[in-house]
Motif scaffolding. Structure first.
Motif, PDB file in Angstrom:
ATOM      1  N   THR A   5      32.321  64.249  58.379  1.00 46.40           N
ATOM      2  CA  THR A   5      32.598  65.680  58.484  1.00 46.40           C
ATOM      3  C   THR A   5      31.890  66.450  57.379  1.00 46.40           C
ATOM      4  N   GLU A   6      31.501  65.742  56.323  1.00 47.36           N
ATOM      5  CA  GLU A   6      30.788  66.342  55.201  1.00 47.36           C
ATOM      6  C   GLU A   6      29.628  65.423  54.830  1.00 47.36           C
ATOM      7  N   SER A   7      28.877  65.833  53.829  1.00 47.43           N
ATOM      8  CA  SER A   7      27.789  64.975  53.366  1.00 47.43           C
ATOM      9  C   SER A   7      28.352  63.691  52.759  1.00 47.43           C
ATOM     10  N   ALA A  10      29.584  64.332  49.268  1.00 47.46           N
ATOM     11  CA  ALA A  10      30.892  64.995  49.236  1.00 47.46           C
ATOM     12  C   ALA A  10      32.008  63.992  49.507  1.00 47.46           C
ATOM     13  N   ARG A  11      31.784  63.077  50.429  1.00 51.91           N
ATOM     14  CA  ARG A  11      32.802  62.049  50.713  1.00 51.91           C
ATOM     15  C   ARG A  11      32.967  61.104  49.531  1.00 51.91           C
TER      16      ARG A  11
END
Length: 85
Positions: A5-7, A10-11
């Motif tokens: 859902t994110e880069s 970011a995860r």
């Protein structure tokens, strides 16, 4: 497991808030660090690999994916100059 859902960076940041990341496994350089995400030249990528060389085989494990990847667009070169002679 964190869904896409994110880069990836970011995860990883979410995980780092409560855990120590001791190893990353991937089939592409950007699986390991955000700086590899930029689609720069092959020479630029090689420079980043050299800079981060201590990680490879220690806490960054590459599992090659022969099905696809940016490698398929690169010119093939001999690894060892002596082999060319």
């Amino acid at each position: 497991m964190l869904l896409y859902t994110e880069s990836k960076e970011a995860r990883r940041d979410v995980v780092r808030k409560e855990h120590d990341i001791i190893m990353l496994i991937g089939d592409s350089l950007h699986d390991f660090a955000a700086e590899f995400k930029n689609k720069e030249s092959t020479e630029y990528q090689r420079g980043l690999v050299a800079k981060e060389a201590a990680h490879f085989g220690n806490d960054w494990i590459v599992m090659p994916n022969a099905s696809y990847g940016s490698w398929s667009k690169s010119e093939l070169k001999m690894w060892n100059e002596k082999a060319e002679k």
